[in-house]
Design a protein around this motif. Structure first.
Motif, PDB file in Angstrom:
ATOM      1  N   TYR A  64      28.257   6.783 -22.025  1.00  0.00           N
ATOM      2  CA  TYR A  64      28.902   6.948 -20.851  1.00  0.00           C
ATOM      3  C   TYR A  64      29.757   5.617 -20.657  1.00  0.00           C
ATOM      4  N   ASP A 118      26.139  12.797 -18.402  1.00  0.00           N
ATOM      5  CA  ASP A 118      27.363  13.645 -17.787  1.00  0.00           C
ATOM      6  C   ASP A 118      26.596  14.328 -16.481  1.00  0.00           C
ATOM      7  N   PHE A 177      27.617  13.552 -12.535  1.00  0.00           N
ATOM      8  CA  PHE A 177      28.242  14.740 -12.097  1.00  0.00           C
ATOM      9  C   PHE A 177      27.466  15.161 -10.756  1.00  0.00           C
ATOM     10  N   SER A 178      26.109  15.103 -10.929  1.00  0.00           N
ATOM     11  CA  SER A 178      25.246  15.426  -9.684  1.00  0.00           C
ATOM     12  C   SER A 178      25.112  14.510  -8.685  1.00  0.00           C
ATOM     13  N   ASP A 201      26.225  10.192  -8.726  1.00  0.00           N
ATOM     14  CA  ASP A 201      27.343   9.097  -8.741  1.00  0.00           C
ATOM     15  C   ASP A 201      27.662   8.477 -10.060  1.00  0.00           C
ATOM     16  N   ARG A 202      28.515   8.249 -10.593  1.00  0.00           N
ATOM     17  CA  ARG A 202      28.834   7.538 -11.817  1.00  0.00           C
ATOM     18  C   ARG A 202      27.661   6.179 -12.065  1.00  0.00           C
TER      19      ARG A 202
END
Length: 231
Positions: free
Chosen positions: A57, A83, A87-88, A90-91
Motif C-alpha cells: 500500500y 485495498d 476503500f471502505s 480511509d487510506r
C-alpha cells in the motif's frame, strides 16, 4: 491386536515447526534495514519475474523468504486487505500493524489446523515521518509476530547476517551506507563462502519517506549499480 497409533499434540507441533524451519532455511536471505530517509530491502534474488519484495500500500511493503507460491498467496491477500480497508474506510486506516495482525491469524490457523504449515517468514514494514515512526513486523510460520527495530535478516543464514549487521548498523545511515553493509553481509554468509554479489543477482527496493504518497520504489539498473559501486 494392534495398538492404535498415537502422537502427542506436542510432538505434532514440534514436527510441523521443524518442517517449516528446514524449508525456510533452504531459501536465500533477505535483509531489511532502516536508513535516514526510509527503509531498505535487499534480497539475493537473480529472478526478475519472481519477487521477494513487493509494495502492499502507500507506505507499506512486504518481504518474504521460503516457498514462493505460499508467500505470494499472502502478498496478494495483503493487497486485497489493504485495498478493501482503504476503500471502505480511509487510506489512513490501512496500517502495517493491522496487516501484520491479519497475517498472524492466517499463519497461525494454517499452522495449527492444516497438515502442512506454510514454509515462509515475512516482514511487513511501514515508513513513517521519521526513523522513530517506522514500523517493522516480522512474522514466522506459526503466526508469531515480532516488533523489530533498526534491521533484521531472514532466511538460511539469518543469524550470521544479523550478527554482522549488529556490528555495522547505526541510526541515520545513508541509503548507500545501508545498502553497502546489507550486501556485504549477504555476500559473506549467503553461500558456501565469501562472494561478490552484483546488481543482476540482487532485488533491491526502498520505502522512501520523502515521497508524498506512494513510498515504495525499486532500485534497478544504473541507479543500483551506481549505489553499489559508490558512484
Amino acid at each position: 491386536m494392534t495398538m492404535p497409533f498415537y502422537v502427542s499434540p506436542e510432538q505434532i507441533i514440534k514436527d510441523k515447526a521443524d518442517y517449516a524451519r528446514k524449508g525456510i532455511a533452504r531459501g536465500r536471505s533477505v535483509v531489511v534495514a532502516q536508513y535516514d530517509e526510509g527503509i531498505l530491502f535487499v534480497a539475493e534474488n537473480p529472478s526478475r519475474a519472481l519477487h521477494k519484495i513487493s509494495e502492499i500500500y502507500d507506505k507499506i511493503a512486504f518481504a518474504a523468504v521460503g516457498k514462493y507460491n505460499e508467500f505470494e498467496n499472502l502478498r496478494v491477500a495483503g493487497v486485497r486487505y489493504a485495498d478493501l480497508r482503504g476503500f471502505s474506510y480511509d487510506r489512513a486506516d490501512v496500517t502495517s500493524r493491522g496487516l501484520a495482525n491479519a497475517y498472524a491469524q492466517t499463519l497461525g490457523t494454517v499452522f495449527t489446523e492444516a497438515q502442512k504449515p506454510y514454509e515462509v517468514e515475512i516482514i511487513v514494514a511501514e515508513v513513517g515521518a521519521d526513523e522513530a515512526s517506522d514500523q517493522l513486523y516480522r512474522l514466522t510460520f506459526d503466526g508469531s509476530v515480532g516488533d523489530e527495530h533498526g534491521f533484521l535478516a531472514m532466511g538460511g543464514a539469518s543469524e550470521a547476517i544479523s550478527n554482522q549487521l549488529q556490528e555495522q548498523w547505526r541510526p541515520d545511515l545513508t541509503l548507500r551506507e545501508a545498502l553497502t553493509i546489507a550486501v556485504a553481509a549477504l555476500a559473506e554468509h549467503g553461500g558456501q563462502g565469501p562472494r561478490t554479489l552484483e546488481e543482476k543477482q540482487l532485488e533491491v527496493a526502498i520505502l522512501d519517506r520523502t515521497r508524498p504518497r506512494r513510498a515504495f520504489r525499486r532500485l534497478v539498473g544504473q541507479e543500483l549499480a551506481g549505489l553499489l559501486n559508490g558512484g
